[in-house]
Design an enzyme around this catalytic site. Structure first.
Site, PDB file in Angstrom:
ATOM      1  N   LEU A  13       0.813  -1.212   0.000  1.00  0.00           N
ATOM      2  CA  LEU A  13       0.000   0.000   0.000  1.00  0.00           C
ATOM      3  C   LEU A  13       0.850   1.268   0.000  1.00  0.00           C
ATOM      4  O   LEU A  13       2.033   1.236   0.372  1.00  0.00           O
ATOM      5  CB  LEU A  13      -0.902   0.005   1.237  1.00  0.00           C
ATOM      6  N   ALA A  16       3.450   2.299   2.911  1.00  0.00           N
ATOM      7  CA  ALA A  16       3.850   1.064   3.591  1.00  0.00           C
ATOM      8  C   ALA A  16       5.341   1.052   3.918  1.00  0.00           C
ATOM      9  O   ALA A  16       5.779   0.355   4.827  1.00  0.00           O
ATOM     10  CB  ALA A  16       3.499  -0.150   2.738  1.00  0.00           C
ATOM     11  N   GLY A  17       6.143   1.810   3.144  1.00  0.00           N
ATOM     12  CA  GLY A  17       7.583   1.852   3.365  1.00  0.00           C
ATOM     13  C   GLY A  17       8.395   1.333   2.198  1.00  0.00           C
ATOM     14  O   GLY A  17       9.608   1.140   2.314  1.00  0.00           O
ATOM     15  N   SER A  86       1.545  -1.565  -7.208  1.00  0.00           N
ATOM     16  CA  SER A  86       1.222  -2.724  -8.060  1.00  0.00           C
ATOM     17  C   SER A  86       0.153  -3.599  -7.404  1.00  0.00           C
ATOM     18  O   SER A  86       0.423  -4.702  -6.970  1.00  0.00           O
ATOM     19  CB  SER A  86       2.472  -3.523  -8.430  1.00  0.00           C
TER      20      SER A  86
END
Length: 177
Positions: A13, A16-17, A86
């Protein structure tokens, strides 16, 4: 550590990092003398895919173009690090086919939605929740989590440094000339 060209595909997401891990991993690989290139989703959208929107078809084309670029980088001996939401499994599977299974390392940055929303550095989740932004992955559109990623990293539980070490450890085990 042997040098080998591969594609590390960080998916998850927004917030998210992925990008943080990608740049830290690139720094670690560069320090080891490896050539690498980061394909960050935001940057790719301003360059390679600037003509695309966020429809299902455009998202798929975005992933296709990035996968082709990763394959080209690998052919030139460069480690490609793709940091992209993605969201669709089918697109990631096609990216794996394009790059080649032996060179494709899928890393699911599995940070929970609630954590990503708290971080929200670009204000995307806030805009999605107030109706200003349609189809944000995780809010207005689905995120299909990988079923069998090579790695899963939750940045709410693991530091960036630990995440990078985990990826490097995996790459050491997969090293091919």
């Amino acid at each position: 550590m042997k040098h080998f060209p591969c594609t590390i595909w960080l998916t998850g997401l927004s917030a998210a990092g992925k990008t943080t891990i990608a740049h830290a991993l690139a720094a670690a690989l560069t320090a080891q003398g490896r050539m690498c290139d980061v394909l960050d989703g935001d940057v790719v959208r301003q360059t390679l895919c600037r003509d695309l929107g966020f429809s299902r078809e455009d998202r798929s084309e975005n992933i296709r173009r990035v996968a082709v670029r990763c394959k080209e980088l690998n052919a030139a001996g460069v480690v490609a690090i793709a940091a992209l939401v993605s969201p669709y499994r089918d697109d990631r599977d096609k990216a794996r086919e394009t790059v080649g299974d032996a060179r494709f390392v899928e890393v699911f940055v599995s940070t929970p939605l609630a954590v990503c929303e708290r971080r929200d550095p670009k204000g995307l989740y806030k805009k999605a929740r107030t109706g200003e932004l349609a189809n944000l992955t995780g809010v207005g559109d689905v995120y299909e989590a990988p079923l069998a990623p090579e790695l899963s990293i939750d940045t709410s539980l693991q530091t960036t440094e630990a995440a990078v070490e985990t990826v490097l450890h995996l790459l050491n085990g997969r090293a091919k000339v």
